[in-house]
Design an enzyme around this catalytic site. Structure first.
Site, PDB file in Angstrom:
ATOM      1  N   SER A  44      13.995   3.810   0.344  1.00 28.00           N
ATOM      2  CA  SER A  44      14.820   2.681   0.310  1.00 28.00           C
ATOM      3  C   SER A  44      14.176   1.693  -1.070  1.00 28.00           C
ATOM      4  O   SER A  44      15.501   1.178  -2.366  1.00 28.00           O
ATOM      5  CB  SER A  44      14.787   1.650   1.592  1.00 28.00           C
ATOM      6  OG  SER A  44      14.006   0.912   0.814  1.00 28.00           O
ATOM      7  N   ASN A  45      13.309   1.450  -2.166  1.00 25.41           N
ATOM      8  CA  ASN A  45      13.297   1.069  -3.112  1.00 25.41           C
ATOM      9  C   ASN A  45      13.695   2.039  -4.012  1.00 25.41           C
ATOM     10  O   ASN A  45      14.367   1.300  -5.395  1.00 25.41           O
ATOM     11  CB  ASN A  45      11.944   0.813  -2.632  1.00 25.41           C
ATOM     12  CG  ASN A  45      11.141  -0.949  -1.810  1.00 25.41           C
ATOM     13  OD1 ASN A  45      11.579  -1.821  -2.901  1.00 25.41           O
ATOM     14  ND2 ASN A  45      11.255  -0.354  -1.154  1.00 25.41           N
ATOM     15  N   MET A 121       2.153   6.893  -2.169  1.00 28.93           N
ATOM     16  CA  MET A 121       0.917   5.934  -0.636  1.00 28.93           C
ATOM     17  C   MET A 121      -0.243   7.321  -1.135  1.00 28.93           C
ATOM     18  O   MET A 121      -0.863   7.333  -0.071  1.00 28.93           O
ATOM     19  CB  MET A 121       1.651   6.848   0.451  1.00 28.93           C
ATOM     20  CG  MET A 121       3.194   5.705   0.919  1.00 28.93           C
ATOM     21  SD  MET A 121       2.874   3.733   0.723  1.00 28.93           S
ATOM     22  CE  MET A 121       2.215   3.846   2.282  1.00 28.93           C
ATOM     23  N   HIS A 140       4.065  -3.225  -3.026  1.00 30.12           N
ATOM     24  CA  HIS A 140       3.895  -3.447  -2.371  1.00 30.12           C
ATOM     25  C   HIS A 140       3.814  -4.553  -1.310  1.00 30.12           C
ATOM     26  O   HIS A 140       4.447  -5.919  -1.746  1.00 30.12           O
ATOM     27  CB  HIS A 140       2.200  -4.377  -2.665  1.00 30.12           C
ATOM     28  CG  HIS A 140       1.034  -3.701  -1.779  1.00 30.12           C
ATOM     29  ND1 HIS A 140       0.080  -2.716  -1.211  1.00 30.12           N
ATOM     30  CD2 HIS A 140       0.314  -4.529  -1.038  1.00 30.12           C
ATOM     31  CE1 HIS A 140      -0.520  -2.861  -0.541  1.00 30.12           C
ATOM     32  NE2 HIS A 140      -0.777  -4.450   0.147  1.00 30.12           N
ATOM     33  N   GLU A 173      -6.722   0.015 -12.675  1.00 36.03           N
ATOM     34  CA  GLU A 173      -7.693   0.912 -12.472  1.00 36.03           C
ATOM     35  C   GLU A 173      -7.863   0.672 -10.165  1.00 36.03           C
ATOM     36  O   GLU A 173      -7.401   1.643  -9.844  1.00 36.03           O
ATOM     37  CB  GLU A 173      -8.931   1.483 -12.607  1.00 36.03           C
ATOM     38  CG  GLU A 173      -8.218   1.591 -13.965  1.00 36.03           C
ATOM     39  CD  GLU A 173      -8.683   3.139 -14.704  1.00 36.03           C
ATOM     40  OE1 GLU A 173      -8.970   3.916 -13.335  1.00 36.03           O
ATOM     41  OE2 GLU A 173      -8.043   3.833 -15.861  1.00 36.03           O
ATOM     42  N   VAL A 175      -6.918  -0.367  -6.756  1.00 32.23           N
ATOM     43  CA  VAL A 175      -5.826  -0.214  -5.921  1.00 32.23           C
ATOM     44  C   VAL A 175      -5.048  -1.781  -5.772  1.00 32.23           C
ATOM     45  O   VAL A 175      -5.840  -3.027  -5.090  1.00 32.23           O
ATOM     46  CB  VAL A 175      -6.268  -0.079  -4.611  1.00 32.23           C
ATOM     47  CG1 VAL A 175      -4.484   0.264  -3.612  1.00 32.23           C
ATOM     48  CG2 VAL A 175      -6.861   2.112  -5.018  1.00 32.23           C
ATOM     49  N   ASP A 176      -4.097  -1.884  -5.602  1.00 33.64           N
ATOM     50  CA  ASP A 176      -3.166  -2.671  -5.256  1.00 33.64           C
ATOM     51  C   ASP A 176      -3.851  -4.050  -6.673  1.00 33.64           C
ATOM     52  O   ASP A 176      -3.378  -5.281  -5.518  1.00 33.64           O
ATOM     53  CB  ASP A 176      -2.600  -3.244  -4.007  1.00 33.64           C
ATOM     54  CG  ASP A 176      -2.149  -1.712  -3.278  1.00 33.64           C
ATOM     55  OD1 ASP A 176      -0.871  -1.461  -3.775  1.00 33.64           O
ATOM     56  OD2 ASP A 176      -2.423  -1.637  -2.066  1.00 33.64           O
TER      57      ASP A 176
HETATM   58  C1  GAR Z   1       7.439  -0.242   0.521  1.00 31.75           C
HETATM   59  O1  GAR Z   1       7.422  -1.257   1.466  1.00 31.75           O
HETATM   60  C2  GAR Z   1       6.530  -0.689  -0.158  1.00 31.75           C
HETATM   61  O2  GAR Z   1       6.196  -1.952  -0.443  1.00 31.75           O
HETATM   62  C3  GAR Z   1       5.440   0.349   0.451  1.00 31.75           C
HETATM   63  O3  GAR Z   1       6.027   1.594   1.159  1.00 31.75           O
HETATM   64  C4  GAR Z   1       7.563   0.897   1.352  1.00 31.75           C
HETATM   65  C5  GAR Z   1       7.763   2.047   0.744  1.00 31.75           C
HETATM   66  O4  GAR Z   1       9.524   1.900   1.590  1.00 31.75           O
HETATM   67  N1  GAR Z   1       3.907   0.345  -0.861  1.00 31.75           N
HETATM   68  C6  GAR Z   1       2.685   0.422  -0.455  1.00 31.75           C
HETATM   69  O5  GAR Z   1       2.415   0.547   0.875  1.00 31.75           O
HETATM   70  C7  GAR Z   1       1.898   0.322  -0.641  1.00 31.75           C
HETATM   71  N2  GAR Z   1       0.786   0.405  -1.200  1.00 31.75           N
HETATM   72  P1  GAR Z   1      10.967   2.553   1.049  1.00 31.75           P
HETATM   73  O6  GAR Z   1       9.951   4.180   0.687  1.00 31.75           O
HETATM   74  O7  GAR Z   1      12.151   2.777   2.057  1.00 31.75           O
HETATM   75  O8  GAR Z   1      11.218   2.613  -0.716  1.00 31.75           O
END
Ligand code: GAR
Length: 229
Positions: A44-45, A121, A140, A173, A175-176
């Site tokens: 979705s992003n 991920m 995130h 480097e 994470v998050d």
């Molecule tokens: C999003 O909420 C993003 O913030 C998260 O995965 C989702 C992907 O949604 N990312 C993480 O947790 C990374 N640490 P999407 O596939 O619908 O865009």
């Protein structure tokens, strides 16, 4: 006490930093940022970035998507939106470094200006980070530095916070971590399920990710047709 009419309403979100004139800058005529996107799941992003591209908010073009899961929703979205999509299945690579090397090769061949991790991920290595210094943006689902790592929404619910949200940041480097570009706050309601909170956070992600990409490009002078660093 006033009732929340719509807790995902844009006006309830807190954002910072808001640069002067955010969303009004433009690239030189004919020049659009070339974006490469990485996604693992629903996408979705990724789709929000595609939709925001070419608008005054984000004078950009998503030139390619890389996914690591062959059956993921992001891949189907790219096919529907007619964006070039490649699967680099992490299971076929001997190491994270090898996977990231393939990502770098792919994005360099596509001549992208910036790379966006839109729900990627996998932990990324210095191979990718050093190839795109200050040019690698992640989204995130928490107000970093709280709740790094997996299932940030579940972590927030378990911690009992009353305010959560999302963060778009440059990747470093750790994470998050890395410089925060834009954040949006989302209230946690007593009635919230994991899905309900995740949905409201994602609605904010779709707003802030294009703005964060715009900010990352502006920091590097990639707007107004300035030469690339
Ligand atoms: C999003 O909420 C993003 O913030 C998260 O995965 C989702 C992907 O949604 N990312 C993480 O947790 C990374 N640490 P999407 O596939 O619908 O865009």
């Amino acid at each position: 006490m006033p009732a929340f009419s719509d807790p995902s309403d844009a006006d309830r979100a807190v954002q910072w930093p808001l640069p002067p004139g955010a969303g009004t800058e433009a690239t030189a005529p004919g020049r659009r940022l070339r974006l490469g996107v990485m996604a693992s799941g629903n996408g979705s992003n990724f789709e929000a970035l595609v939709q925001a591209s070419s608008s005054p908010l984000l004078p950009a073009q998503v030139v390619c998507l890389v996914v690591n899961n062959p059956g993921c929703g992001a891949k189907a979205r790219a096919e529907r939106l007619k964006i070039a999509v490649t699967c680099l299945d992490h299971r076929r690579f001997a190491s994270r470094d090898n996977l990231d090397g393939a990502l770098v090769d792919h994005f360099q061949a596509a001549a992208v200006d910036l790379v966006v991790m839109a729900g990627w991920m996998r932990i990324v290595t210095s191979r990718l980070i050093s190839a795109y210094p200050e040019r690698l943006v992640n989204i995130h689902p928490s107000l970093l530095p709280s709740f790094r790592g997996v299932d940030a929404v579940g972590q927030a619910l378990a911690a009992g916070v009353s305010l959560s949200g999302c963060t778009a940041h440059l990747v470093s480097e750790e994470v998050d971590s890395g410089r925060i570009l834009v954040q949006a706050a989302v209230p946690v309601l007593a009635s919230d399920s994991h899905d309900a909170l995740a949905r409201r956070i994602q609605a904010q992600e779709h707003r802030i990710l294009p703005l964060a990409v715009h900010l990352a490009a502006a920091r590097l002078g990639l707007l107004h047709g300035q030469p690339q660093a």
